[in-house]
Design an enzyme around this catalytic site. Structure first.
Site, PDB file in Angstrom:
ATOM      1  N   MET A  61       0.819  -1.211   0.000  1.00  0.00           N
ATOM      2  CA  MET A  61       0.000   0.000   0.000  1.00  0.00           C
ATOM      3  C   MET A  61       0.850   1.257   0.000  1.00  0.00           C
ATOM      4  O   MET A  61       2.017   1.239   0.370  1.00  0.00           O
ATOM      5  CB  MET A  61      -0.919   0.023   1.219  1.00  0.00           C
ATOM      6  CG  MET A  61      -0.170   0.095   2.540  1.00  0.00           C
ATOM      7  SD  MET A  61      -1.187   0.652   3.920  1.00  0.00           S
ATOM      8  CE  MET A  61      -1.526   2.341   3.472  1.00  0.00           C
ATOM      9  N   CYS A  62       0.239   2.362  -0.432  1.00  0.00           N
ATOM     10  CA  CYS A  62       0.852   3.678  -0.364  1.00  0.00           C
ATOM     11  C   CYS A  62      -0.273   4.697  -0.178  1.00  0.00           C
ATOM     12  O   CYS A  62      -1.311   4.391   0.391  1.00  0.00           O
ATOM     13  CB  CYS A  62       1.692   3.959  -1.609  1.00  0.00           C
ATOM     14  SG  CYS A  62       0.739   4.019  -3.142  1.00  0.00           S
ATOM     15  N   ARG A  63      -0.075   5.907  -0.665  1.00  0.00           N
ATOM     16  CA  ARG A  63      -1.103   6.939  -0.504  1.00  0.00           C
ATOM     17  C   ARG A  63      -2.288   6.697  -1.447  1.00  0.00           C
ATOM     18  O   ARG A  63      -3.433   6.739  -1.038  1.00  0.00           O
ATOM     19  CB  ARG A  63      -0.483   8.319  -0.756  1.00  0.00           C
ATOM     20  CG  ARG A  63      -1.483   9.462  -0.635  1.00  0.00           C
ATOM     21  CD  ARG A  63      -0.772  10.812  -0.740  1.00  0.00           C
ATOM     22  NE  ARG A  63      -1.749  11.892  -0.628  1.00  0.00           N
ATOM     23  CZ  ARG A  63      -2.307  12.513  -1.649  1.00  0.00           C
ATOM     24  NH1 ARG A  63      -2.002  12.169  -2.889  1.00  0.00           N
ATOM     25  NH2 ARG A  63      -3.176  13.485  -1.451  1.00  0.00           N
ATOM     26  N   ILE A  90      -4.187   4.578   1.037  1.00  0.00           N
ATOM     27  CA  ILE A  90      -4.738   5.064   2.299  1.00  0.00           C
ATOM     28  C   ILE A  90      -5.828   6.106   2.063  1.00  0.00           C
ATOM     29  O   ILE A  90      -6.705   6.302   2.910  1.00  0.00           O
ATOM     30  CB  ILE A  90      -3.620   5.567   3.241  1.00  0.00           C
ATOM     31  CG1 ILE A  90      -4.117   5.548   4.696  1.00  0.00           C
ATOM     32  CG2 ILE A  90      -3.111   6.935   2.809  1.00  0.00           C
ATOM     33  CD1 ILE A  90      -3.026   5.529   5.735  1.00  0.00           C
TER      34      ILE A  90
END
Length: 104
Positions: A61-63, A90
């Site tokens: 995951m990342c932004r 996120i």
């Protein structure tokens, strides 16, 4: 590339399923808000690849999903086949699961 939605990730967490969550954002982003994953910033993903499990599902995951896509592309070239991109990152988690989480 395999993807997982934030709803599917929440179900995995709620059921206590055995998987690994890797967060490829930067330290300051992780400190602001995280989902409890292991922090390995994208720039060091190949250097720290030994921290990534090859025997169970791994959600990256990342932004927003862009950096995690880049991380998965690099790792798949190293032979990883158990990786899932968190669609929307996120930002999607904050939008669909937990609106109280800090996003930027």
């Amino acid at each position: 590339m395999k993807e997982i939605s934030v709803q599917e990730l929440k179900e995995k967490k709620d059921k206590g399923e055995d998987f690994q969550l890797i967060d490829v954002r930067e330290d300051f982003e992780y400190e602001m808000s995280n989902l409890g994953g292991t922090l390995i910033p994208l720039g060091g993903i190949l250097i720290e690849a030994d921290k990534i499990d090859k025997t169970k599902p791994v959600v990256v995951m990342c932004r927003s999903g862009k950096r995690s896509t880049a991380a998965i592309m690099q790792l798949e070239q190293q032979g990883y086949t158990n990786l899932y991109n968190l669609k929307g990152g996120i930002l999607a988690w904050a939008d669909e699961i937990d609106p109280t989480i800090n996003v930027y």
